[in-house]
Enzyme design. Structure first.
Site, PDB file in Angstrom:
ATOM      1  N   GLU A 165       0.802  -1.240   0.000  1.00  0.00           N
ATOM      2  CA  GLU A 165       0.000   0.000   0.000  1.00  0.00           C
ATOM      3  C   GLU A 165       0.831   1.284   0.000  1.00  0.00           C
ATOM      4  O   GLU A 165       0.635   2.152   0.851  1.00  0.00           O
ATOM      5  CB  GLU A 165      -0.949  -0.015   1.195  1.00  0.00           C
ATOM      6  CG  GLU A 165      -1.830  -1.258   1.227  1.00  0.00           C
ATOM      7  CD  GLU A 165      -2.773  -1.298   2.432  1.00  0.00           C
ATOM      8  OE1 GLU A 165      -2.618  -0.485   3.346  1.00  0.00           O
ATOM      9  OE2 GLU A 165      -3.667  -2.172   2.429  1.00  0.00           O
ATOM     10  N   GLU A 270      -5.735 -11.079  -1.412  1.00  0.00           N
ATOM     11  CA  GLU A 270      -6.618 -10.942  -0.241  1.00  0.00           C
ATOM     12  C   GLU A 270      -8.088 -10.925  -0.659  1.00  0.00           C
ATOM     13  O   GLU A 270      -8.871 -10.074  -0.228  1.00  0.00           O
ATOM     14  CB  GLU A 270      -6.284  -9.644   0.511  1.00  0.00           C
ATOM     15  CG  GLU A 270      -4.820  -9.517   0.889  1.00  0.00           C
ATOM     16  CD  GLU A 270      -4.484  -8.247   1.670  1.00  0.00           C
ATOM     17  OE1 GLU A 270      -5.404  -7.562   2.140  1.00  0.00           O
ATOM     18  OE2 GLU A 270      -3.275  -7.949   1.792  1.00  0.00           O
TER      19      GLU A 270
HETATM   20  C1  XIL Z   1      -6.296  -6.930   8.158  1.00  0.00           C
HETATM   21  C2  XIL Z   1      -6.567  -8.184   8.985  1.00  0.00           C
HETATM   22  O1  XIL Z   1      -7.435  -9.021   8.268  1.00  0.00           O
HETATM   23  C3  XIL Z   1      -7.165  -7.818  10.320  1.00  0.00           C
HETATM   24  O2  XIL Z   1      -7.222  -8.981  11.158  1.00  0.00           O
HETATM   25  C4  XIL Z   1      -6.330  -6.731  11.003  1.00  0.00           C
HETATM   26  O3  XIL Z   1      -6.974  -6.312  12.197  1.00  0.00           O
HETATM   27  C5  XIL Z   1      -6.137  -5.543  10.090  1.00  0.00           C
HETATM   28  O4  XIL Z   1      -5.549  -5.992   8.878  1.00  0.00           O
HETATM   29  N1  XIL Z   1      -4.898  -4.935   3.672  1.00  0.00           N
HETATM   30  C6  XIL Z   1      -3.890  -5.769   4.098  1.00  0.00           C
HETATM   31  C7  XIL Z   1      -4.153  -6.722   5.206  1.00  0.00           C
HETATM   32  O5  XIL Z   1      -2.813  -5.798   3.493  1.00  0.00           O
HETATM   33  O6  XIL Z   1      -3.004  -6.951   5.987  1.00  0.00           O
HETATM   34  C8  XIL Z   1      -5.296  -6.266   6.082  1.00  0.00           C
HETATM   35  O7  XIL Z   1      -5.575  -7.305   7.017  1.00  0.00           O
HETATM   36  C9  XIL Z   1      -6.500  -5.926   5.246  1.00  0.00           C
HETATM   37  C10 XIL Z   1      -6.200  -4.832   4.271  1.00  0.00           C
END
Ligand code: XIL
Length: 380
Positions: A165, A270
């Protein structure tokens, strides 16, 4: 005496029945072997493993993961704030468990993530007197962090989200401490450090909202420059936190096609599909939260059939696109194992009941799972 026509008809019917029975038997066998097996000729299928599953060694979850997936990401286990909670000292046990579990089950490990502005102690960016660090000491800290983490799992982590990011929609580099203290080359440096620590690991840039044309354009400029100058990067991760109606999947596809054309590997890192009515913000910046109201939490008791169908349709759309790019798509990872533990129950609004994944709260496959399964191996 049956007529010749009737006889032929009943033979055809019997053969048809046999063919159907065979197809059903194959489908059942395929289901028993799980998603990753079905997609083995297309791409890897992955899942984010929660800290809770690792800490408590939750057998039902770990067994389902072993059956359905062939790659794993720590949902939080390797983030700076989790693996070095005080900013300095390492807590290895959880990440070690993830890597050991993956190797026991012949799965690939995705390292998430080395350089990110979120889930990192503020102290990382300060010196011993609590003054903001300057470029060189922060670069040295980044180097030490990457070298130690990547080095520990050298040869055992298949790919790393080296930087997460770093780009802001429409604005170029995001203003993070990493960027603002080190400068534009912070990302390049991170890739060089990671490559030195494990020259064989795949190195990825990972981000959300990559369908956004401005974000894509900026990133493409950066990536072309990296490729021209030999900065060690292998691919791009598209987080793909999508909804039923956003983003425009043609734009998401264009990003996949663009990276693939550049010779980069594509990882869907994701994936989840938010089914709830969106509040105004639909990004995945973990700093954003909207306030709860009942009208944006319409199904606390279960997802109605017609919504299950919409979810299955959306997953089908996504997978049809991914299968077209199977030569470049290395893996598709779901962000969580089942609806009950998805981060989307608390993001971007806390305390809702969401249904973004392929397994329900009882850990049973949903209609969307069956729809995705049917597409495995399809040549599009
Ligand atoms: C999220 C997790 O799923 C949660 O458990 C945590 O509290 C916050 O982070 N982008 C990413 C991930 O790269 O690491 C994030 O994961 C979601 C958004």
């Amino acid at each position: 005496m049956p007529t010749r026509r009737a006889l032929l008809g009943s033979i055809a019917f019997a053969i048809g029945g046999l063919a159907l029975a065979k197809r059903q038997a194959i489908a059942r066998a395929q289901e028993a072997l799980g998603l990753a097996h079905a997609f083995r000729k297309d791409f890897r299928i992955g899942v984010a493993v929660s800290n809770q599953a690792l800490d408590q060694q939750l057998a039902p979850q770990l067994d389902l993961i072993a059956r359905e997936f062939n790659s794993v990401t720590g949902e939080n286990a390797m983030k700076w704030g989790v693996i070095r909670p005080d900013g300095i000292n390492w807590v290895w046990e959880r990440a070690d468990r993830l890597v050991d579990f993956a190797h026991q089950h012949r799965m690939d490990v995705l390292g998430h993530t080395l350089v990110w502005h979120s889930q990192i102690p503020a102290s990382v960016f300060l010196d011993a007197e609590h003054r903001p660090l300057t470029r060189d000491p922060l670069l040295a800290k980044m180097h030490e962090h990457i070298d130690t983490l990547v080095g520990r799992y050298k040869g055992r982590v298949w790919a790393w989200d080296v930087v997460n990011e770093a780009v802001d929609e429409g604005k170029g580099w995001r203003h993070s401490k990493w960027h603002d203290i080190i400068g534009d080359d912070f990302m390049e440096q991170a890739f060089r450090f990671a490559h030195a620590a494990d020259p064989k690991a795949q190195l990825l840039y990972n981000d959300y909202n990559e369908h956004n044309p401005d974000k894509r354009a900026f990133l493409v400029k950066v990536l072309r420059d990296y490729l021209d100058r030999g900065v060690p990067i292998n691919g791009v991760g598209l987080q793909s936190h999508v909804g039923l109606t956003y983003p425009d999947l043609a734009q998401w596809e264009r990003s996949i096609a663009t990276y693939a054309d550049m010779g980069l590997k594509v990882h869907i890192t994701e994936l989840d599909v938010d089914v709830l009515p969106p509040p105004s913000n639909t990004g995945a910046d973990v700093a954003n939260r909207a306030t709860y109201s009942r009208d944006i939490d319409p199904w606390p008791q279960g997802l109605p059939d017609e919504m299950q169908e919409k979810l299955a349709n959306r997953y089908e759309e996504l997978f049809r696109i991914l299968l077209r790019y199977r030569k470049s798509v290395e893996r598709v990872t779901f962000w969580g194992l089942h609806d009950g533990i998805s981060w989307k129950n608390d993001f971007p609004v806390r305390g809702r009941t969401n249904y973004p994944l392929l397994f329900d709260r009882e850990m049973l496959p949903k209609p969307a799972w069956h729809r995705v399964m049917k597409l495995a191996g399809t040549k599009l």
